[in-house]
Design an enzyme around this catalytic site. Structure first.
Site, PDB file in Angstrom:
ATOM      1  N   TRP A 145       0.802  -1.221   0.000  1.00 39.84           N
ATOM      2  CA  TRP A 145       0.000   0.000   0.000  1.00 39.84           C
ATOM      3  C   TRP A 145       0.835   1.271   0.000  1.00 39.84           C
ATOM      4  O   TRP A 145       0.290   2.356  -0.146  1.00 39.84           O
ATOM      5  CB  TRP A 145      -0.916   0.022   1.238  1.00 39.84           C
ATOM      6  CG  TRP A 145      -0.191  -0.407   2.492  1.00 39.84           C
ATOM      7  CD1 TRP A 145      -0.173  -1.659   3.028  1.00 39.84           C
ATOM      8  CD2 TRP A 145       0.670   0.394   3.308  1.00 39.84           C
ATOM      9  NE1 TRP A 145       0.640  -1.693   4.147  1.00 39.84           N
ATOM     10  CE2 TRP A 145       1.168  -0.442   4.338  1.00 39.84           C
ATOM     11  CE3 TRP A 145       1.081   1.737   3.279  1.00 39.84           C
ATOM     12  CZ2 TRP A 145       2.055   0.015   5.324  1.00 39.84           C
ATOM     13  CZ3 TRP A 145       1.958   2.177   4.254  1.00 39.84           C
ATOM     14  CH2 TRP A 145       2.426   1.333   5.266  1.00 39.84           C
ATOM     15  N   ASN A 146       2.144   1.148   0.211  1.00 39.93           N
ATOM     16  CA  ASN A 146       2.903   2.396   0.422  1.00 39.93           C
ATOM     17  C   ASN A 146       3.171   3.162  -0.866  1.00 39.93           C
ATOM     18  O   ASN A 146       3.082   4.393  -0.892  1.00 39.93           O
ATOM     19  CB  ASN A 146       4.202   2.112   1.188  1.00 39.93           C
ATOM     20  CG  ASN A 146       5.111   1.146   0.469  1.00 39.93           C
ATOM     21  OD1 ASN A 146       4.662   0.304  -0.311  1.00 39.93           O
ATOM     22  ND2 ASN A 146       6.393   1.248   0.713  1.00 39.93           N
ATOM     23  N   GLU A 244      10.924  -8.397  -2.142  1.00 42.29           N
ATOM     24  CA  GLU A 244      11.455  -7.113  -1.648  1.00 42.29           C
ATOM     25  C   GLU A 244      10.769  -6.850  -0.321  1.00 42.29           C
ATOM     26  O   GLU A 244       9.576  -6.584  -0.269  1.00 42.29           O
ATOM     27  CB  GLU A 244      11.190  -6.020  -2.685  1.00 42.29           C
ATOM     28  CG  GLU A 244      12.072  -4.815  -2.464  1.00 42.29           C
ATOM     29  CD  GLU A 244      11.472  -3.824  -1.494  1.00 42.29           C
ATOM     30  OE1 GLU A 244      11.659  -3.989  -0.272  1.00 42.29           O
ATOM     31  OE2 GLU A 244      10.802  -2.878  -1.962  1.00 42.29           O
ATOM     32  N   CYS A 278      10.256   1.711   1.562  1.00 43.90           N
ATOM     33  CA  CYS A 278      11.228   0.694   1.951  1.00 43.90           C
ATOM     34  C   CYS A 278      12.637   1.282   2.038  1.00 43.90           C
ATOM     35  O   CYS A 278      13.419   0.900   2.901  1.00 43.90           O
ATOM     36  CB  CYS A 278      11.176  -0.483   0.973  1.00 43.90           C
ATOM     37  SG  CYS A 278      10.956   0.026  -0.720  1.00 43.90           S
ATOM     38  N   GLU A 373      13.157  -1.815  11.416  1.00 42.81           N
ATOM     39  CA  GLU A 373      12.772  -0.582  10.720  1.00 42.81           C
ATOM     40  C   GLU A 373      11.551   0.060  11.383  1.00 42.81           C
ATOM     41  O   GLU A 373      10.627  -0.642  11.805  1.00 42.81           O
ATOM     42  CB  GLU A 373      12.498  -0.834   9.229  1.00 42.81           C
ATOM     43  CG  GLU A 373      11.275  -1.667   8.938  1.00 42.81           C
ATOM     44  CD  GLU A 373      10.862  -1.657   7.462  1.00 42.81           C
ATOM     45  OE1 GLU A 373      11.409  -0.897   6.658  1.00 42.81           O
ATOM     46  OE2 GLU A 373       9.960  -2.449   7.118  1.00 42.81           O
TER      47      GLU A 373
END
Ligand code: TXE
Length: 469
Positions: A145-146, A244, A278, A373
């Protein structure tokens, strides 16, 4: 809104739907079909009938269709960007950049169709060796969704350019822009069945894509935990995977860096898309000799960021969903409570509707406190004494996606570039990803590459033909 399948726009066979929310207001803006394994099977059947036809389209015609897709996306850029902001939350200006970037991705893949070729040699005593690159057949694309538009472009563009049919599973929290983009690709001439979108949850629709034996490759972008689940679920069918899985990028500011450029770069890249990229600059490592000045200048810049609904004039929107905001808030609370860093600015949820969280600055952060992260608008600043120490900290997480070094010294730049373990290293830049750059990571960031020329190896397989002399 209906599921887009084989161009027919029919509903899910299950008849049930999922709501799509506006992250800035918390209101439902649309619903999409909750696709299930039967829907995925129907999409695969459509892809099966279309794949040979699409593979047989000449490179020139594939190019023309992908260029036409880029043009249609450009024509509709404002409407698409508004849709993207409304379902994803990012400021309109960033959404428009993403949409124009997506148009460019299809243009890039249009330019690459003629480069999808293998190898040849004369083998004395044996004959002519030809290695041709064959399409895999049907590829699955699982999109987060990013950056939903551009990541859809990376996966669908590469798969189609290589002559594959595609089944796309967009994220449940941002499926609408992907659906519209797929309609535009079909309008541009991608034949019915060559590109299918099945909306729905990851656990049901996504899992069915991964488990389907006729889908020979899945490109997945998402979390490490889901990447592991995808890899296990894919094993029985022995399909290829491109994974990824995010990153924890170090952004290293050396003592001789142009400090103003480094501060501007760190603020831009940490708070872009509300920190949900990311390859965001997630850990800011600054030479101890200039760290106080860096923090002072960063605070001054962060204080000026205007936060609000992405359709208004703002620098930063909300997080995409409430779960993301909770995860960010608890990561910051833990660092502050455990005294692993000092809160300089922000550090709180915004009251009222929407998933807003203040842009946050933490100084004197211990490297161990941010080994996972933080996928949101939080800038942890970590001081270091020597370049060796900075490289050691950069490499001290299980991720390996991106990193940057800010310096005027070529030796410092080359040393860092050589020693940092990651798929990409930038010098005096961060998060620059034109399609010419092969993109992907190492370690827990996953494997395989999108874009560059490397996509050819992901989306085709070699076939060797020996012609005897
Ligand atoms: O990810 P998921 P989520 C990271 C980031 C974020 C965290 C959680 O740290 O905080 O992941 O985000 C589909 N089989 N990134 O929960 O679950 C799902 O429907 C097949 C980094 O959103 O990985 C969606 O389409 N598919 C990142 C996609 O996977 C499944 C981008 C991503 O969802 C599935 C996003 C399953 N079992 C999050 N379960 C990056 N690498 O840029 C879910 N999905």
């Amino acid at each position: 809104m209906q599921m887009f399948l084989d161009g027919s726009g029919r509903d899910s066979l299950s008849g049930s739907t999922l709501p799509v929310y506006n992250p800035a207001t918390g209101t439902v803006i649309d619903t999409v079909p909750a696709g299930n394994a039967d829907d995925v099977a129907a999409a695969v059947a459509a892809a099966e009938t279309a794949r040979t036809k699409w593979a047989g389209v000449s490179q020139a015609d594939k190019s023309r269709i992908l260029i036409a897709a880029g043009a249609l996306i450009r024509e509709e850029a404002n409407t698409l960007a508004t849709l993207l902001t409304t379902e994803q939350g990012k400021p309109f200006r960033e959404a428009k950049d993403e949409i124009l970037g997506t148009a460019h991705i299809f243009e890039y893949y249009a330019s690459m169709t003629g480069s999808i070729r293998g190898d040849a040699a004369v083998l004395p005593k044996y004959g002519y060796m030809n290695v041709v690159r064959k399409p895999l057949g049907i590829c699955g694309a699982i999109v987060p969704w990013n950056m939903p538009a551009i990541i859809f472009g990376w996966k669908a563009g590469a798969a189609l350019a290589c002559g594959n049919a595609v089944v796309v599973k967009p994220s449940e929290t941002a499926p609408l822009t992907v659906l519209r983009l797929a309609e535009l690709l079909t309008a541009a001439g991608v034949p019915g069945g060559a590109l299918n979108v099945v909306t729905g949850s990851g656990a049901v629709a996504g899992n069915a894509v991964v488990r389907n034996a006729d889908i020979r490759h899945v490109s997945f972008t998402g979390s490490v935990a889901t990447g592991r689940a995808v890899s296990l679920a894919a094993a029985p069918t022995l399909k290829k995977l491109t994974l990824e899985l995010g990153g924890n990028d170090a952004f290293i500011v050396a003592a001789d860096a142009d400090l103003d450029a480094a501060v501007a770069g760190a603020v831009r890249n940490r708070f872009y898309n509300c920190g949900q990229v990311c390859t965001s600059a997630k850990r800011i490592l600054v030479d101890a000799g200039c760290v106080d000045e860096f923090v002072r200048k960063a605070k001054a810049a962060i204080e000026k960021l205007v936060v609000g609904n992405g359709l208004e004039k703002v620098n930063m929107g909300p997080l995409n969903n409430p779960g993301q905001r909770d995860a960010v808030a608890s990561a910051v609370d833990r660092i502050v409570q455990e005294e692993c860093g000092r809160l300089i600015f922000g550090g709180k949820k915004q009251e009222g509707p929407g998933n807003f969280y203040a842009p946050t600055l933490l100084s004197d952060v211990s490297p161990d406190a941010v080994s996972e992260e933080i996928f949101g608008p939080v800038m942890p600043v970590i001081p270091f004494a020597t370049l060796d120490e900075a490289v050691e900290i950069a490499n001290s997480t299980p991720y390996g996606l991106g990193a940057s070094i800010w310096t005027k010294n070529i030796t410092t730049a080359c040393t860092a570039a050589e020693q940092i373990r990651s798929g990409v290293v930038w010098v005096n830049r961060h998060l620059i990803l034109p399609p010419e750059i092969p993109f992907g990571g190492t370690g827990n960031s996953g494997y395989g590459r999108e874009n560059g020329r490397e996509f050819i190896y992901e989306y085709t397989e070699p076939k060797s033909i020996l012609i005897g002399l």
